[in-house]
Design an enzyme around this catalytic site. Structure first.
Site, mmCIF file in Angstrom:
data_model
loop_
_atom_site.group_PDB
_atom_site.id
_atom_site.type_symbol
_atom_site.label_atom_id
_atom_site.label_comp_id
_atom_site.label_asym_id
_atom_site.label_seq_id
_atom_site.Cartn_x
_atom_site.Cartn_y
_atom_site.Cartn_z
ATOM 1 N N ARG A 54 101.791 38.377 44.362
ATOM 2 C CA ARG A 54 102.726 39.097 43.548
ATOM 3 C C ARG A 54 103.101 40.092 44.338
ATOM 4 O O ARG A 54 103.811 41.354 43.564
ATOM 5 C CB ARG A 54 100.983 39.859 43.481
ATOM 6 C CG ARG A 54 100.432 38.917 41.929
ATOM 7 C CD ARG A 54 98.997 39.381 42.022
ATOM 8 N NE ARG A 54 99.324 40.477 41.005
ATOM 9 C CZ ARG A 54 98.975 40.425 39.833
ATOM 10 N NH1 ARG A 54 99.335 38.722 38.983
ATOM 11 N NH2 ARG A 54 99.519 41.370 38.924
ATOM 12 N N TRP A 98 104.545 45.120 45.323
ATOM 13 C CA TRP A 98 106.567 44.776 44.936
ATOM 14 C C TRP A 98 106.697 46.287 44.748
ATOM 15 O O TRP A 98 106.401 46.596 43.136
ATOM 16 C CB TRP A 98 106.282 43.705 44.239
ATOM 17 C CG TRP A 98 107.341 43.179 43.858
ATOM 18 C CD1 TRP A 98 108.019 42.463 44.147
ATOM 19 C CD2 TRP A 98 108.646 44.265 42.611
ATOM 20 N NE1 TRP A 98 109.252 42.409 43.220
ATOM 21 C CE2 TRP A 98 109.467 43.181 42.440
ATOM 22 C CE3 TRP A 98 108.181 44.879 41.397
ATOM 23 C CZ2 TRP A 98 110.455 43.635 41.867
ATOM 24 C CZ3 TRP A 98 109.398 45.246 40.561
ATOM 25 C CH2 TRP A 98 110.087 43.976 40.279
#
Length: 640
Positions: A27, A73
């Site tokens: 992720r 991220w």
């Protein structure tokens, strides 16, 4: 798109949270961090680093039995140590992790001029807002209302909200204050978020979500929190999917869920697959493992849904009586790989169900053009069920009055709760950032839907449906034949790994496969790759063709083989190397490299796609790329 993991229980929290972050690294892998509460000293220990989870040492605070972690991220702020999560306010008594985007963070930050900020992130604003709200609650005491005017603690002698009798006291004053502070703060936030908070004075985790996924795991003398189920299954299969606005309070011996200020009973689901399904199983990369899992994934997707003898497909979707006969348009709303599955499905619906079908990039979707909402079926295709752009498009379609269907791989995801109906592709967990087995499962599941709709509308005879179902059920065996030739594909990929660019071409059902093949290659090899309708090469892209630009062509049944061969001849005349996937026993012309697939009718391009997946994998592997963690990408795009 970040990953959140939390644990509170009777074991050392550091190694558990670290392992959870490793599992969730698909992720985001720009930076990682943890916050642990040391019970012996009532303080938080925070460790965070730029880079992958491996750059973070396993936290060793022996008496810490509660912790939260984050793998990032990046959106606001570069991937640096300072911007890594967790974040704290000025006094470090409370730490938070966050997935999403706070759209009004600049305005909120301007209102915090007395606070000192140490990062460039939107998340740090939330930490300072929580700190200020906690100050207000602690100053007012348990018998006084907090700053926002909401009632004080239920057991503190003040009146609770009307109808709030279910709002029982939390496990401690600290848990109650953090919960009430978080409820107050998120009321002021615009955007998407999943937030988890930990306080130095109590072994509890308080969390909430809005348009970003968050799942609670129920263990024995423990509770867990994660952005996605794969991080939970090695600990528990009993999970609760939080709804937007839910606030969860996790302690070692309880999980409390609050909705609109009222305590509600957690709805517990059982995860069907085990922890081994989310492991590499001896493969070097998740992506290669998941490519090889496609025969099994397809058998799961088709399974009991197919009755070849009667030419029927049975799906657990309960459309209103007469609805399918009245439908005039089916819209597929999706992004990335799912969008190409939707494009494939749109062609199937046009052919098999005789209904106008369109595939729309979800981020560009608008319900316009004088469509009759009742006669429009909007199908949101999303592996995770959490893709922000796809959910936004779904909401617009539903807001206009269209009936909606979510097609997903993820039980309990947002799309299953927001769509009128949900259809599961049953592919099992997919960890690799570059989607593989879910594309095949999406197309196959949507093909079953097209057949079911065609039969319901009377546009598809039982005999024709039977032929298509026979082709579908033959797909696992056909794909296995491709997988058995992997060494041949690896050799070809190695030969062309240093090419300047790659073109993928196909027609009809081969066109979305060409798009998907190019996407896989660019995602993991970082090479320039484009997919085109084969006939469009001569309308511009041919100018880019040289002897250093291999052209990969879908030349199977269902992909306009004869016409596409003419286009292949055009690039060959310009010196381009040609690699084609053809139906077995059919003349492949003068290709430089020819791969064969068994005849699977209109689904033959789906088998050809496995060649492209393996080709991309081995090109990237030859280049030494980070295949499971391609740069700048994350598995689930939960921000717009």
């Amino acid at each position: 798109m970040c990953g959140i993991f939390g644990y509170v229980g009777d074991e050392s929290a550091g190694p558990i949270v670290y392992r959870g972050l490793e599992t969730l690294e698909y992720r985001g892998y720009d930076s990682a961090g943890v916050a642990l509460r040391s019970g012996g000293s009532d303080e938080l220990t925070i460790e965070k680093r730029a880079g992958e989870v491996a750059a973070l040492s396993v936290p060793t605070v022996p008496d810490a039995i509660s912790a939260i972690g984050h793998t990032r991220w990046s959106t606001h702020g570069a991937p640096t140590d300072e911007n890594a999560h967790p974040h704290t306010g000025c006094d470090d008594r409370l730490a938070i992790v966050h997935n999403g985007i706070v759209e009004n963070y600049e305005a909120a930050k301007a209102d915090l001029d007395e606070h000192t900020f140490t990062s460039e992130t939107d998340t740090e604003v939330v930490a300072h807002l929580l700190e200020r709200e906690l100050d207000s609650l602690e100053e007012s005491g348990p018998d006084s209302p907090p700053r926002d005017g909401s009632p004080g603690r239920p057991d503190g002698g003040t009146a609770s909200r009307e109808g709030e009798s279910a709002d029982a006291p939390d496990s401690s004053d600290v848990a109650w204050r953090v919960r009430r502070a978080l409820e107050s703060v998120v009321d002021r936030l615009d955007g998407s978020y999943a937030i988890a908070a930990i306080h130095e004075r109590d072994d509890c985790i308080v969390a909430t979500r809005n348009e970003s996924p968050l799942v609670v795991g129920h263990g024995s003398n423990a509770a867990f929190l994660a952005s996605d189920v794969p991080a939970l299954v090695e600990h528990t299969r009993e999970v609760t999917y939080l709804d937007d606005g839910d606030v969860a309070v996790l302690t070692p011996d309880s999980v409390s869920i609050y909705r609109d200020g009222r305590r509600v009973e957690p709805s517990i689901s059982t995860v069907e697959w085990d922890a081994d399904a989310a492991q590499k199983g001896g493969y070097d990369h998740y992506m290669r493992k998941e490519i090889h899992e496609q025969p099994t994934a397809l058998r799961q997707a088709l399974g009991s849904r197919v009755d070849v003898d009667t030419g029927t497909a049975s799906l657990d979707v309960d459309f209103p009586q007469g609805y399918l006969e009245s439908v005039e348009e089916v819209q597929f709303l999706a992004c990335g790989t799912s969008a190409y599955a939707g494009r494939y499905a749109a062609t199937l619906f046009e052919s098999l169900a005789d209904v106008r079908a369109t595939s729309v990039t979800a981020s560009e979707y608008a319900f316009t053009g004088g469509r009759d909402p009742w006669r429009t079926l909007a199908v949101a295709v999303t592996q995770s069920g959490e893709t922000a752009d796809t959910l936004s498009a779904l909401r617009e379609a539903r807001g206009a009055g269209a009936r909606t269907l979510g097609v997903t791989n993820t039980l309990g995801s947002s799309v299953t709760r927001e769509a009128d109906d949900a259809l599961f592709i049953r592919a099992g967990p997919e960890i690799g950032v570059a989607a593989t087995k879910t594309f095949a499962s999406q197309v196959s599941t949507l093909a079953l839907l097209a057949i079911a709709v065609g039969r319901e509308r009377g546009t598809l005879t039982a005999a024709t449906a039977r032929e298509h179902l026979e082709d579908l059920t033959a797909l696992p065996g056909a794909i296995q034949q491709v997988l058995d030739r992997e060494e041949q594909i690896r050799a070809v990929a190695t030969t062309f790994a240093d090419s300047d660019a790659f073109f993928f071409v196909g027609r009809s059902y081969g066109y979305p496969v060409a798009l998907e093949g190019a996407l896989k290659l660019k995602e993991i090899s970082y090479d320039h790759a484009e997919g085109f309708p084969a006939g469009e090469l001569k309308h511009g892209p041919l100018a880019l063709v040289t002897d250093e630009t291999p052209v990969l062509a879908v030349l199977t049944d269902g992909a306009g083989r004869r016409e596409s061969l003419n286009n292949v001849a055009e690039v060959q005349a310009r010196g381009a190397p040609t690699i084609g996937v053809t139906t077995a026993g059919v003349d492949a012309g003068s290709l430089d490299v020819a791969f064969e697939v068994p005849d699977a009718g209109v689904f033959s391009p789906l088998v050809a796609n496995v060649y492209f997946q393996l080709f991309a994998y081995h090109v990237a592997n030859e280049k030494g790329r980070s295949i499971d963690k391609p740069r700048n990408l994350a598995k689930s795009v939960t921000v717009e």
